[in-house]
Design an enzyme around this catalytic site. Structure first.
Site, PDB file in Angstrom:
ATOM      1  N   ASN A   9       0.866  -1.184   0.000  1.00  0.00           N
ATOM      2  CA  ASN A   9       0.000   0.000   0.000  1.00  0.00           C
ATOM      3  C   ASN A   9       0.903   1.234   0.000  1.00  0.00           C
ATOM      4  O   ASN A   9       1.487   1.573   1.023  1.00  0.00           O
ATOM      5  CB  ASN A   9      -0.885  -0.035   1.253  1.00  0.00           C
ATOM      6  CG  ASN A   9      -1.709   1.230   1.419  1.00  0.00           C
ATOM      7  OD1 ASN A   9      -1.833   2.030   0.482  1.00  0.00           O
ATOM      8  ND2 ASN A   9      -2.276   1.419   2.595  1.00  0.00           N
ATOM      9  N   TRP A  10       0.987   1.881  -1.158  1.00  0.00           N
ATOM     10  CA  TRP A  10       1.897   3.034  -1.279  1.00  0.00           C
ATOM     11  C   TRP A  10       1.340   4.278  -0.594  1.00  0.00           C
ATOM     12  O   TRP A  10       2.052   5.266  -0.445  1.00  0.00           O
ATOM     13  CB  TRP A  10       2.149   3.361  -2.758  1.00  0.00           C
ATOM     14  CG  TRP A  10       2.875   2.300  -3.524  1.00  0.00           C
ATOM     15  CD1 TRP A  10       3.276   1.070  -3.076  1.00  0.00           C
ATOM     16  CD2 TRP A  10       3.298   2.378  -4.898  1.00  0.00           C
ATOM     17  NE1 TRP A  10       3.909   0.374  -4.083  1.00  0.00           N
ATOM     18  CE2 TRP A  10       3.927   1.168  -5.214  1.00  0.00           C
ATOM     19  CE3 TRP A  10       3.180   3.345  -5.887  1.00  0.00           C
ATOM     20  CZ2 TRP A  10       4.465   0.900  -6.482  1.00  0.00           C
ATOM     21  CZ3 TRP A  10       3.706   3.090  -7.145  1.00  0.00           C
ATOM     22  CH2 TRP A  10       4.348   1.875  -7.438  1.00  0.00           C
ATOM     23  N   LYS A  11       0.072   4.249  -0.256  1.00  0.00           N
ATOM     24  CA  LYS A  11      -0.596   5.428   0.333  1.00  0.00           C
ATOM     25  C   LYS A  11      -0.396   6.645  -0.589  1.00  0.00           C
ATOM     26  O   LYS A  11      -0.361   6.479  -1.802  1.00  0.00           O
ATOM     27  CB  LYS A  11      -0.085   5.679   1.750  1.00  0.00           C
ATOM     28  CG  LYS A  11      -0.146   4.414   2.611  1.00  0.00           C
ATOM     29  CD  LYS A  11       0.070   4.662   4.061  1.00  0.00           C
ATOM     30  CE  LYS A  11       0.101   3.349   4.808  1.00  0.00           C
ATOM     31  NZ  LYS A  11       0.136   3.509   6.249  1.00  0.00           N
ATOM     32  N   HIS A  98      -9.284   0.781   5.235  1.00  0.00           N
ATOM     33  CA  HIS A  98      -7.989   1.022   5.896  1.00  0.00           C
ATOM     34  C   HIS A  98      -8.209   1.957   7.080  1.00  0.00           C
ATOM     35  O   HIS A  98      -9.049   2.866   7.015  1.00  0.00           O
ATOM     36  CB  HIS A  98      -7.001   1.636   4.899  1.00  0.00           C
ATOM     37  CG  HIS A  98      -5.610   1.667   5.429  1.00  0.00           C
ATOM     38  ND1 HIS A  98      -5.187   2.640   6.302  1.00  0.00           N
ATOM     39  CD2 HIS A  98      -4.559   0.835   5.245  1.00  0.00           C
ATOM     40  CE1 HIS A  98      -3.919   2.410   6.625  1.00  0.00           C
ATOM     41  NE2 HIS A  98      -3.518   1.311   5.994  1.00  0.00           N
ATOM     42  N   GLU A 100      -6.684   4.437   8.105  1.00  0.00           N
ATOM     43  CA  GLU A 100      -6.539   5.871   7.786  1.00  0.00           C
ATOM     44  C   GLU A 100      -7.815   6.412   7.145  1.00  0.00           C
ATOM     45  O   GLU A 100      -8.183   7.564   7.356  1.00  0.00           O
ATOM     46  CB  GLU A 100      -5.303   6.084   6.889  1.00  0.00           C
ATOM     47  CG  GLU A 100      -4.019   5.892   7.683  1.00  0.00           C
ATOM     48  CD  GLU A 100      -2.822   5.424   6.872  1.00  0.00           C
ATOM     49  OE1 GLU A 100      -2.842   5.503   5.633  1.00  0.00           O
ATOM     50  OE2 GLU A 100      -1.859   4.948   7.502  1.00  0.00           O
ATOM     51  N   GLU A 170      -5.001  -5.223  10.852  1.00  0.00           N
ATOM     52  CA  GLU A 170      -4.006  -4.167  11.017  1.00  0.00           C
ATOM     53  C   GLU A 170      -4.241  -3.430  12.325  1.00  0.00           C
ATOM     54  O   GLU A 170      -5.056  -2.484  12.379  1.00  0.00           O
ATOM     55  CB  GLU A 170      -4.103  -3.169   9.861  1.00  0.00           C
ATOM     56  CG  GLU A 170      -3.858  -3.794   8.502  1.00  0.00           C
ATOM     57  CD  GLU A 170      -3.311  -2.760   7.528  1.00  0.00           C
ATOM     58  OE1 GLU A 170      -2.208  -2.957   7.032  1.00  0.00           O
ATOM     59  OE2 GLU A 170      -3.978  -1.735   7.312  1.00  0.00           O
ATOM     60  N   GLY A 176       2.716   2.131  10.884  1.00  0.00           N
ATOM     61  CA  GLY A 176       3.625   3.266  10.704  1.00  0.00           C
ATOM     62  C   GLY A 176       4.336   3.694  11.976  1.00  0.00           C
ATOM     63  O   GLY A 176       4.968   4.748  12.012  1.00  0.00           O
ATOM     64  N   SER A 216       3.781  -2.203  10.476  1.00  0.00           N
ATOM     65  CA  SER A 216       5.240  -2.218  10.634  1.00  0.00           C
ATOM     66  C   SER A 216       5.858  -3.578  10.299  1.00  0.00           C
ATOM     67  O   SER A 216       6.792  -4.029  10.963  1.00  0.00           O
ATOM     68  CB  SER A 216       5.640  -1.767  12.039  1.00  0.00           C
ATOM     69  OG  SER A 216       5.213  -0.431  12.255  1.00  0.00           O
ATOM     70  N   GLY A 237       2.925  -1.181   4.350  1.00  0.00           N
ATOM     71  CA  GLY A 237       2.912   0.248   4.066  1.00  0.00           C
ATOM     72  C   GLY A 237       4.318   0.737   3.769  1.00  0.00           C
ATOM     73  O   GLY A 237       4.824   0.612   2.650  1.00  0.00           O
ATOM     74  N   GLY A 238       4.981   1.283   4.769  1.00  0.00           N
ATOM     75  CA  GLY A 238       6.299   1.909   4.600  1.00  0.00           C
ATOM     76  C   GLY A 238       7.296   1.068   3.817  1.00  0.00           C
ATOM     77  O   GLY A 238       7.969   1.571   2.897  1.00  0.00           O
TER      78      GLY A 238
HETATM   79  C1  PEP Z   1      -0.606   0.013   6.327  1.00  0.00           C
HETATM   80  O1  PEP Z   1      -0.817   1.222   6.353  1.00  0.00           O
HETATM   81  O2  PEP Z   1      -1.410  -0.744   5.770  1.00  0.00           O
HETATM   82  C2  PEP Z   1       0.609  -0.458   6.969  1.00  0.00           C
HETATM   83  C3  PEP Z   1       0.657  -1.710   7.324  1.00  0.00           C
HETATM   84  O3  PEP Z   1       1.602   0.469   7.172  1.00  0.00           O
HETATM   85  P1  PEP Z   1       3.068   0.183   7.772  1.00  0.00           P
HETATM   86  O4  PEP Z   1       3.570  -1.090   7.157  1.00  0.00           O
HETATM   87  O5  PEP Z   1       3.879   1.367   7.379  1.00  0.00           O
HETATM   88  O6  PEP Z   1       2.893   0.056   9.254  1.00  0.00           O
END
Ligand code: PEP
Length: 253
Positions: A9-11, A98, A100, A170, A176, A216, A237-238
């Protein structure tokens, strides 16, 4: 055998050139290094999707996802994108719910149920996100909370429709933040979710359901998380913004 999945997920990250460079690197690394039956999914921002699709169209392991869709089929919703538009450019998946989106755009379980329906009508696989805040985790009621998210957004589906859904657990406190859920914490929730789904749809459908972990997830913890019996991959994500890290996570099964 449940489908193993790693979705990036590049956001709201990457310009066109950055996104094309990242995709090209991932395509090459996956072709050279990934041998198993894992499905790799890229979820770039909407405006990059057609070009990303162009780069992955001949790669059988890599699929395209949107990060969201609107809960209406079409119409006067300026700035929004529908499930049918996403499907029309060759995407196969859409992330729905998600944390967010829930937090910053006030999306609720009933609204997410409508998004799930439209995704399925348009032949998109919903990657449905659920997960608790730190406050709910510390209250001890997190399993009830997460099961309720699933019930209110997914349990109206027929068994046939539900069997097309992917769930991503999640925990919000892990997204994050660099704080990953331990493999025991992830396994506990994934097993509880699978049991809850079995209660509604039966053992066969629950056994076939892919449940991804997100929060994470990095190359150095993915192996341990993916080794849990009820963890079928990750929503990343990241670490999905770096081709080397993302591919190393894909190789962690
Ligand atoms: C996400 O936003 O779906 C996610 C898992 O982010 P991160 O890996 O950066 O915690």
């Amino acid at each position: 055998m449940r489908q193993k999945i790693v979705a990036g997920n590049w956001k709201m990250n990457n310009t066109l050139n950055e996104g094309l460079k990242l995709t090209t690197e991932i395509v090459n690394m996956v072709a050279d290094e990934v041998r198993g039956d894992v499905k790799v999914i890229l979820a770039p921002p909407f405006v990059l999707m057609p070009q990303v699709k162009n780069l992955i169209k001949n790669v059988d392991k890599i699929y395209l996802s949107a990060q969201n869709c609107n809960e209406n089929a079409s119409g006067a919703f300026t700035g929004e994108i529908s499930a049918s538009m996403i499907s029309s450019i060759g995407a196969t998946h859409v992330i729905i719910g998600h944390s967010e989106r829930r937090e910053y755009f006030n999306e609720n379980n009933a609204q997410l149920a409508k998004k799930v329906d439209l995704a399925l009508v348009n032949n998109l696989t919903p990657i449905f996100c659920c997960g608790e805040s730190l406050e709910i985790r510390e209250s001890g009621n997190y399993e009830t909370f997460i099961c309720n998210q699933i019930k209110e957004s997914l349990f109206h589906l027929s068994a046939e429709a539900f069997s097309k859904v992917v769930i991503a657990y999640e925990p919000i406190w892990a997204i994050g933040t660099g704080k990953t859920a331990s493999s025991q914490q992830a396994q506990e929730v994934h097993a509880a979710l699978r049991k809850y789904v079995a209660g509604q749809y039966g053992d066969a459908i629950a056994e076939n359901l892919s449940i991804l972990y997100g929060g994470s997830c990095k190359p150095d913890n993915a192996k341990e998380l993916f080794a849990c019996p009820d963890v079928d991959g990750g929503l990343i994500g990241g670490a999905s913004l770096k081709s080397r890290d993302f591919t190393d996570i894909v190789k962690s099964f």
